[in-house]
Design a protein around this motif. Structure first.
Motif, PDB file in Angstrom:
ATOM      1  N   LEU A   1      -2.944  -3.606  -3.124  1.00 37.23           N
ATOM      2  CA  LEU A   1      -2.231  -3.791  -1.852  1.00 37.23           C
ATOM      3  C   LEU A   1      -0.860  -4.424  -2.089  1.00 37.23           C
ATOM      4  CD1 LEU A   1      -5.158  -5.088   0.417  1.00 37.23           C
ATOM      5  CD2 LEU A   1      -4.097  -2.826   0.461  1.00 37.23           C
ATOM      6  N   GLU A   2      -0.803  -5.386  -2.997  1.00 38.25           N
ATOM      7  CA  GLU A   2       0.484  -6.041  -3.288  1.00 38.25           C
ATOM      8  C   GLU A   2       1.448  -5.067  -3.961  1.00 38.25           C
ATOM      9  OE1 GLU A   2      -0.803  -9.321  -5.615  1.00 38.25           O
ATOM     10  OE2 GLU A   2      -1.315 -10.600  -3.894  1.00 38.25           O
ATOM     11  N   GLU A   3       0.933  -4.184  -4.811  1.00 40.46           N
ATOM     12  CA  GLU A   3       1.789  -3.194  -5.487  1.00 40.46           C
ATOM     13  C   GLU A   3       2.360  -2.192  -4.487  1.00 40.46           C
ATOM     14  OE1 GLU A   3      -0.677  -1.472  -8.452  1.00 40.46           O
ATOM     15  OE2 GLU A   3      -0.638  -3.241  -9.779  1.00 40.46           O
ATOM     16  N   ILE A   4       1.518  -1.770  -3.506  1.00 41.34           N
ATOM     17  CA  ILE A   4       2.005  -0.835  -2.487  1.00 41.34           C
ATOM     18  C   ILE A   4       3.103  -1.497  -1.660  1.00 41.34           C
ATOM     19  CG2 ILE A   4       1.360   0.390  -0.361  1.00 41.34           C
ATOM     20  CD1 ILE A   4      -1.427   0.781  -1.630  1.00 41.34           C
ATOM     21  N   ALA A   5       2.881  -2.756  -1.274  1.00 40.44           N
ATOM     22  CA  ALA A   5       3.887  -3.474  -0.480  1.00 40.44           C
ATOM     23  C   ALA A   5       5.187  -3.606  -1.263  1.00 40.44           C
ATOM     24  CB  ALA A   5       3.347  -4.850  -0.088  1.00 40.44           C
ATOM     25  N   ALA A   6       5.096  -3.918  -2.554  1.00 38.67           N
ATOM     26  CA  ALA A   6       6.299  -4.091  -3.380  1.00 38.67           C
ATOM     27  C   ALA A   6       7.026  -2.763  -3.571  1.00 38.67           C
ATOM     28  CB  ALA A   6       5.904  -4.685  -4.728  1.00 38.67           C
ATOM     29  N   LYS A   7       6.267  -1.679  -3.820  1.00 37.34           N
ATOM     30  CA  LYS A   7       6.872  -0.371  -4.064  1.00 37.34           C
ATOM     31  C   LYS A   7       7.647   0.130  -2.853  1.00 37.34           C
ATOM     32  CE  LYS A   7       5.680   4.362  -5.446  1.00 37.34           C
ATOM     33  NZ  LYS A   7       4.583   5.269  -5.874  1.00 37.34           N
ATOM     34  N   TYR A   8       7.151  -0.165  -1.660  1.00 37.01           N
ATOM     35  CA  TYR A   8       7.817   0.315  -0.444  1.00 37.01           C
ATOM     36  C   TYR A   8       8.598  -0.795   0.254  1.00 37.01           C
ATOM     37  CZ  TYR A   8       5.291   4.689  -1.004  1.00 37.01           C
ATOM     38  OH  TYR A   8       4.815   5.882  -1.496  1.00 37.01           O
ATOM     39  N   ASN A   9       8.834  -1.864  -0.523  1.00 38.96           N
ATOM     40  CA  ASN A   9       9.694  -2.955  -0.048  1.00 38.96           C
ATOM     41  C   ASN A   9       9.208  -3.502   1.297  1.00 38.96           C
ATOM     42  OD1 ASN A   9      11.817  -4.751  -0.352  1.00 38.96           O
ATOM     43  ND2 ASN A   9      13.246  -3.435   0.787  1.00 38.96           N
ATOM     44  N   LYS A  10       7.913  -3.800   1.371  1.00 42.20           N
ATOM     45  CA  LYS A  10       7.322  -4.303   2.612  1.00 42.20           C
ATOM     46  C   LYS A  10       6.754  -5.700   2.391  1.00 42.20           C
ATOM     47  CE  LYS A  10       6.007   0.214   4.517  1.00 42.20           C
ATOM     48  NZ  LYS A  10       6.715   0.099   5.799  1.00 42.20           N
TER      49      LYS A  10
END
Length: 475
Positions: free
Chosen positions: A449-458
């Motif tokens: 979840l943290e990687e998805i947030a970081a990848k999409y700048n969220k």
């Protein structure tokens, strides 16, 4: 104008039992050279009914009665005899008392379930009539009839508690056995040690009223035993029925569970093929275990619903296969009776409706068991009851670019108290909300979840609860 009395209508079961009685006696009459005439008579008194088969043996008359209801019993068969020279109506037990015959079988039958039991009861009665025909003829002779009548009067006085019984004596009431019938005595059940103690206790108090009871006590005190065929057969059937039913129902549940699990986990595997899944983590006795327990629980519930539906819909046929051949019709009838008592109006519903309802509920529960979240390269697939605000169907795909990852502080319980989470997450998208729930800190799921947030700048947003999330995002 006098209002016409409403005619009592027979039920389907009553008609079935009466037809079985007629068929059996007509067949017996066609083969017997002892019966001069066979007639049938139906009597009603309000809601009560008695059907009589009258067999004329020349020297005596036999009446076989069928009662749909008798006190707390149903489908009862009894037999009595009458003689031209006597005004009283007698039973087998009166003849046994007169000649001191050691026959302590029961010749009345209650709670019959099927036509097979009716025929079995009639065979017992007719065989006993042939066996004791000599004594039935002898009982009405000048030597024995006065003793027979005196015994009858003694039993009636003891059972009634006085001589007033003569004022009420009008033959055989159509809804009750006569007061001297052993149905009302301590000798009307299977003979056990408890029965013997009861007879001894009554005898010690001088309350052993019937001659039959006294003879039975003396017989048992001599060390002899009594096994009543009709009651032993009923007991054997009950044991076989209960044991067989448990085994078959357990097998149906196992097969239903196998089918449901195969469908649920098979469809889930197809729907979420290639996805990264968040394993459910449960703390069982302090040990963290990753298992899809919610899906397993729903599958078991679905299997129970399917099993219940199969039993309700095909129960008669199933019940007939759990017992030996000679008990099949009785087992089918017992299942029908038990099912009707257990389910009330539900038991009367159309089988097609029950089958359809079971299929629909099973499908719906299987769909709910597919609830999960799958992560792909650039989108997430959501399904099931956790997607509490989604209105686009059970399965929904959301691009990561449109997804907001939230961390929930807690939730509201049924008493509207706020309970804090330790590490729970929610996915939010355009009015849609999917509760992931608690996940282990620093687990692979949290890192994803943290990687998805970081990848999409969220930013992972802190919210109070899923119930408040719409308000947080201004919806």
């Amino acid at each position: 104008m006098k209002k016409k009395k409403k005619e009592r209508k027979k039920t389907e079961d009553e008609t079935k039992f009466i037809n079985a009685l007629k068929d059996c006696l007509n067949e017996y009459d066609s083969k017997s050279n002892q019966i001069r005439n066979l007639a049938f008579k139906e009597e009603t008194d309000g809601d009560n009914m008695r059907f009589s088969a009258i067999l004329d043996y020349g020297s005596f008359e036999q009446r076989i009665y069928y009662y749909p209801f008798m006190l707390l019993s149903e489908n009862v068969i009894d037999v009595v005899f009458s003689f031209d020279k006597s005004e009283y109506i007698y039973s087998f037990y009166d003849i046994f008392n007169l000649f001191d015959i050691d026959d302590f079988n029961l010749y009345f039958y209650e709670d019959l379930l099927s036509a097979d039991e009716v025929k079995s009861a009639l065979n017992d009665i007719l065989n006993a009539t042939e066996r004791y025909s000599y004594y039935l003829e002898k009982a009405q002779t000048d030597e024995y009839l006065p003793v027979l009548e005196k015994n009858y009067e003694t039993d009636m006085e003891n059972a009634y508690g006085g001589s007033e019984w003569k004022e009420d004596e009008d033959g055989h009431e159509i809804c009750f056995f006569p007061i001297n019938h052993i149905f009302y005595s301590a000798a009307d059940a299977q003979i056990t040690e408890k029965t013997l103690k009861k007879l001894r206790k009554k005898n010690a108090k001088g309350k052993l009223g019937l001659i039959y009871e006294k003879r039975l006590l003396n017989y048992l005190e001599s060390g002899k035993t009594v096994t009543r065929k009709s009651l032993s057969d009923k007991s054997d059937f009950e044991k076989l029925y209960k044991s067989g039913k448990r085994k078959v129902y357990a097998l149906i549940f196992v097969l239903s569970a196998a089918l449901v699990f195969a469908l649920s986990f098979g469809i889930h595997a197809v729907l979420f093929r290639g996805a990264a899944l968040l394993s459910e983590q449960w703390d069982i006795f302090g040990v963290p275990i990753e298992l899809p327990l919610s899906r397993i629980g729903l599958c078991l519930l679905t299997a129970f619903v399917l099993t219940t539906g199969i039993i309700f819909t095909f129960g008669n046929k199933i019940a007939a296969r759990v017992v030996p051949d000679e008990y099949k019709n009785r087992a089918s009838a017992k299942f029908k009776k038990d099912n009707s008592e257990r389910s009330g109006k539900l038991g009367k519903l159309n089988k097609a409706f029950l089958g359809t309802a079971t299929a629909v509920i099973t499908i719906v529960l299987i769909l709910f068991s597919l609830s999960d979240i799958g992560f792909y390269d650039d989108y997430v697939k959501l399904s099931g009851s956790n997607a509490i605000y989604l209105s686009n169907g059970l399965f929904y795909e959301v691009p990561y670019s449109d997804l907001q990852i939230c961390r929930a502080q807690g939730y509201y319980n049924d008493e509207n108290e706020f309970i804090n989470y330790e590490n729970a997450y929610i996915l939010y998208y355009d009015g849609g909300c999917y509760e992931i729930g608690e996940i282990a800190p620093n687990s692979d799921a949290q890192k994803m979840l943290e990687e998805i947030a970081a990848k999409y700048n969220k930013e992972i947003i802190q919210v109070k609860s899923a119930e408040d999330i719409d308000e947080y995002f201004g919806n």
